[in-house]
Motif scaffolding. Structure first.
Motif, PDB file in Angstrom:
ATOM      1  N   ALA A  85       0.789  -1.212  -0.077  1.00 28.92           N
ATOM      2  CA  ALA A  85       0.097   0.086   0.102  1.00 28.92           C
ATOM      3  C   ALA A  85       0.835   1.251  -0.012  1.00 28.92           C
ATOM      4  O   ALA A  85       0.622   2.291  -1.010  1.00 28.92           O
ATOM      5  N   LEU A  86       1.870   1.250   0.709  1.00 35.33           N
ATOM      6  CA  LEU A  86       2.737   2.386   0.825  1.00 35.33           C
ATOM      7  C   LEU A  86       3.322   2.526  -0.560  1.00 35.33           C
ATOM      8  O   LEU A  86       3.750   3.664  -1.215  1.00 35.33           O
ATOM      9  N   LEU A  87       3.943   1.519  -1.268  1.00 33.13           N
ATOM     10  CA  LEU A  87       4.536   1.469  -2.421  1.00 33.13           C
ATOM     11  C   LEU A  87       3.673   1.926  -3.590  1.00 33.13           C
ATOM     12  O   LEU A  87       3.964   2.722  -4.262  1.00 33.13           O
ATOM     13  N   ALA A  88       2.366   1.404  -3.476  1.00 26.70           N
ATOM     14  CA  ALA A  88       1.318   1.976  -4.270  1.00 26.70           C
ATOM     15  C   ALA A  88       1.184   3.602  -4.164  1.00 26.70           C
ATOM     16  O   ALA A  88       1.000   4.309  -5.108  1.00 26.70           O
ATOM     17  N   TRP A  89       1.192   4.064  -2.988  1.00 25.68           N
ATOM     18  CA  TRP A  89       1.017   5.480  -2.714  1.00 25.68           C
ATOM     19  C   TRP A  89       2.064   6.162  -3.164  1.00 25.68           C
ATOM     20  O   TRP A  89       2.098   7.443  -3.906  1.00 25.68           O
ATOM     21  N   ALA A  90       3.461   5.897  -3.315  1.00 28.19           N
ATOM     22  CA  ALA A  90       4.438   6.458  -3.569  1.00 28.19           C
ATOM     23  C   ALA A  90       4.636   6.478  -5.145  1.00 28.19           C
ATOM     24  O   ALA A  90       4.847   7.503  -5.790  1.00 28.19           O
ATOM     25  N   LEU A  91       4.122   5.307  -5.622  1.00 26.75           N
ATOM     26  CA  LEU A  91       4.034   5.069  -7.247  1.00 26.75           C
ATOM     27  C   LEU A  91       3.048   6.200  -7.684  1.00 26.75           C
ATOM     28  O   LEU A  91       3.329   6.900  -8.644  1.00 26.75           O
ATOM     29  N   GLY A  92       1.790   6.186  -7.155  1.00 24.46           N
ATOM     30  CA  GLY A  92       1.008   7.249  -7.767  1.00 24.46           C
ATOM     31  C   GLY A  92       1.258   8.541  -7.612  1.00 24.46           C
ATOM     32  O   GLY A  92       1.058   9.585  -8.156  1.00 24.46           O
ATOM     33  N   GLY A  93       1.996   8.734  -6.270  1.00 20.63           N
ATOM     34  CA  GLY A  93       2.189  10.206  -6.145  1.00 20.63           C
ATOM     35  C   GLY A  93       3.389  10.537  -6.910  1.00 20.63           C
ATOM     36  O   GLY A  93       3.630  11.548  -7.380  1.00 20.63           O
ATOM     37  N   THR A  94       4.357   9.608  -7.359  1.00 21.36           N
ATOM     38  CA  THR A  94       5.387  10.034  -8.276  1.00 21.36           C
ATOM     39  C   THR A  94       4.973  10.349  -9.668  1.00 21.36           C
ATOM     40  O   THR A  94       5.025  11.040 -10.270  1.00 21.36           O
ATOM     41  N   VAL A  95       4.114   9.464 -10.392  1.00 16.52           N
ATOM     42  CA  VAL A  95       3.341   9.522 -11.487  1.00 16.52           C
ATOM     43  C   VAL A  95       2.596  11.008 -11.587  1.00 16.52           C
ATOM     44  O   VAL A  95       2.765  11.784 -12.628  1.00 16.52           O
ATOM     45  N   ALA A  96       1.859  11.353 -10.670  1.00 18.90           N
ATOM     46  CA  ALA A  96       1.037  12.399 -10.659  1.00 18.90           C
ATOM     47  C   ALA A  96       2.011  13.651 -10.780  1.00 18.90           C
ATOM     48  O   ALA A  96       1.644  14.596 -11.161  1.00 18.90           O
ATOM     49  N   GLY A  97       3.188  13.562  -9.648  1.00 21.16           N
ATOM     50  CA  GLY A  97       4.080  14.511  -9.342  1.00 21.16           C
ATOM     51  C   GLY A  97       4.605  15.046 -10.492  1.00 21.16           C
ATOM     52  O   GLY A  97       4.818  16.231 -10.870  1.00 21.16           O
ATOM     53  N   LEU A  98       5.209  14.030 -11.355  1.00 23.75           N
ATOM     54  CA  LEU A  98       6.090  14.253 -12.508  1.00 23.75           C
ATOM     55  C   LEU A  98       5.002  14.848 -13.657  1.00 23.75           C
ATOM     56  O   LEU A  98       5.565  15.914 -14.264  1.00 23.75           O
ATOM     57  N   TRP A  99       3.846  14.291 -13.526  1.00 23.42           N
ATOM     58  CA  TRP A  99       2.981  14.906 -14.633  1.00 23.42           C
ATOM     59  C   TRP A  99       2.646  16.434 -14.421  1.00 23.42           C
ATOM     60  O   TRP A  99       2.711  17.198 -15.293  1.00 23.42           O
ATOM     61  N   VAL A 100       2.401  16.623 -13.052  1.00 22.89           N
ATOM     62  CA  VAL A 100       1.964  18.075 -12.790  1.00 22.89           C
ATOM     63  C   VAL A 100       3.064  19.042 -12.641  1.00 22.89           C
ATOM     64  O   VAL A 100       3.180  19.995 -13.344  1.00 22.89           O
ATOM     65  N   TYR A 101       4.391  18.508 -12.492  1.00 28.19           N
ATOM     66  CA  TYR A 101       5.402  19.330 -12.313  1.00 28.19           C
ATOM     67  C   TYR A 101       6.054  19.671 -13.717  1.00 28.19           C
ATOM     68  O   TYR A 101       6.401  20.911 -13.956  1.00 28.19           O
ATOM     69  N   ALA A 102       5.727  18.898 -14.883  1.00 26.46           N
ATOM     70  CA  ALA A 102       6.065  19.116 -16.010  1.00 26.46           C
ATOM     71  C   ALA A 102       5.062  20.288 -16.721  1.00 26.46           C
ATOM     72  O   ALA A 102       5.635  21.029 -17.678  1.00 26.46           O
ATOM     73  N   LEU A 103       3.893  20.440 -16.015  1.00 26.19           N
ATOM     74  CA  LEU A 103       3.152  21.665 -16.435  1.00 26.19           C
ATOM     75  C   LEU A 103       3.694  22.943 -16.140  1.00 26.19           C
ATOM     76  O   LEU A 103       4.344  23.089 -15.226  1.00 26.19           O
TER      77      LEU A 103
END
Length: 192
Positions: A85-103
């Motif tokens: 669950a913590l790994l899924a949280w980190a993975l979801g956060g990384t994916v969303a974070g990289l996408w939003v940061y690129a904007l």
């Protein structure tokens, strides 16, 4: 046939149990409603253009990250699915974070280095993400209270944790974009 209808009606009306949603709300601690009101007020305030300090744009994402991690750990930390669950949280956060940061930041966003303040346009995104985290935590808490075995369900744990991660990544990346803006302002000031 009329007797059957009367029998059904009398069974339904003899039940004095309030609907399940009402029961959930009645068993919700008062501090949860206070937290909801505070988060709602804060989100609504961000619909209008505003100014914010570097500290302020940093503290909310940290608080939301903490709330999301608390949601994952409190729901699944003591279960076999806890680490996943913590790994899924980190993975979801990384994916969303990289996408939003690129904007790019919205066009009306600017940083005043002398005053150390941001001028931010209004946005509904903070309200949506804040309410998303709150509602996810509330629904997961109520679901686990009614069906504790859900905490052992790996798919439930991964789905909920990924959702928390997505929200966390959005908040963190929005703050990181503003920090990037401060660094760009500092470089521009030094090159002049």
């Amino acid at each position: 046939m009329a007797a059957r209808r009367g029998g059904r009606h009398s069974q339904a009306s003899s039940s004095s149990e309030p609907p399940m949603l009402l029961q959930i709300i009645q068993h919700t601690p008062p501090w949860v409603f206070i937290l909801f009101a505070g988060l709602l007020w804060h989100g609504l305030a961000q619909l209008r253009p505003r100014q914010a300090s570097l500290t302020r744009i940093t503290l909310l994402p940290i608080a939301m990250l903490g709330l999301a991690v608390w949601g994952v750990v409190s729901a699944f930390g003591q279960t076999p699915a806890g680490a996943a669950a913590l790994l899924a949280w980190a993975l979801g956060g990384t994916v969303a974070g990289l996408w939003v940061y690129a904007l790019q930041v919205p066009a009306d966003t600017r940083f005043e280095p002398v005053q150390q303040r941001f001028h931010l346009p209004g946005s509904s995104l903070p309200l949506a993400v804040t309410m998303g985290i709150f509602c996810t935590k509330y629904v997961v808490g109520a679901s686990l209270a009614m069906q504790p075995a859900l905490a052992q369900n790996g798919l439930f744990a991964l789905a909920v944790s990924s959702l928390y991660g997505l929200f966390s990544g959005i908040f963190a990346a929005r703050a990181a974009r503003l920090w990037r803006l401060t660094l760009q302002a500092g470089q521009t000031q030094h090159s002049v």
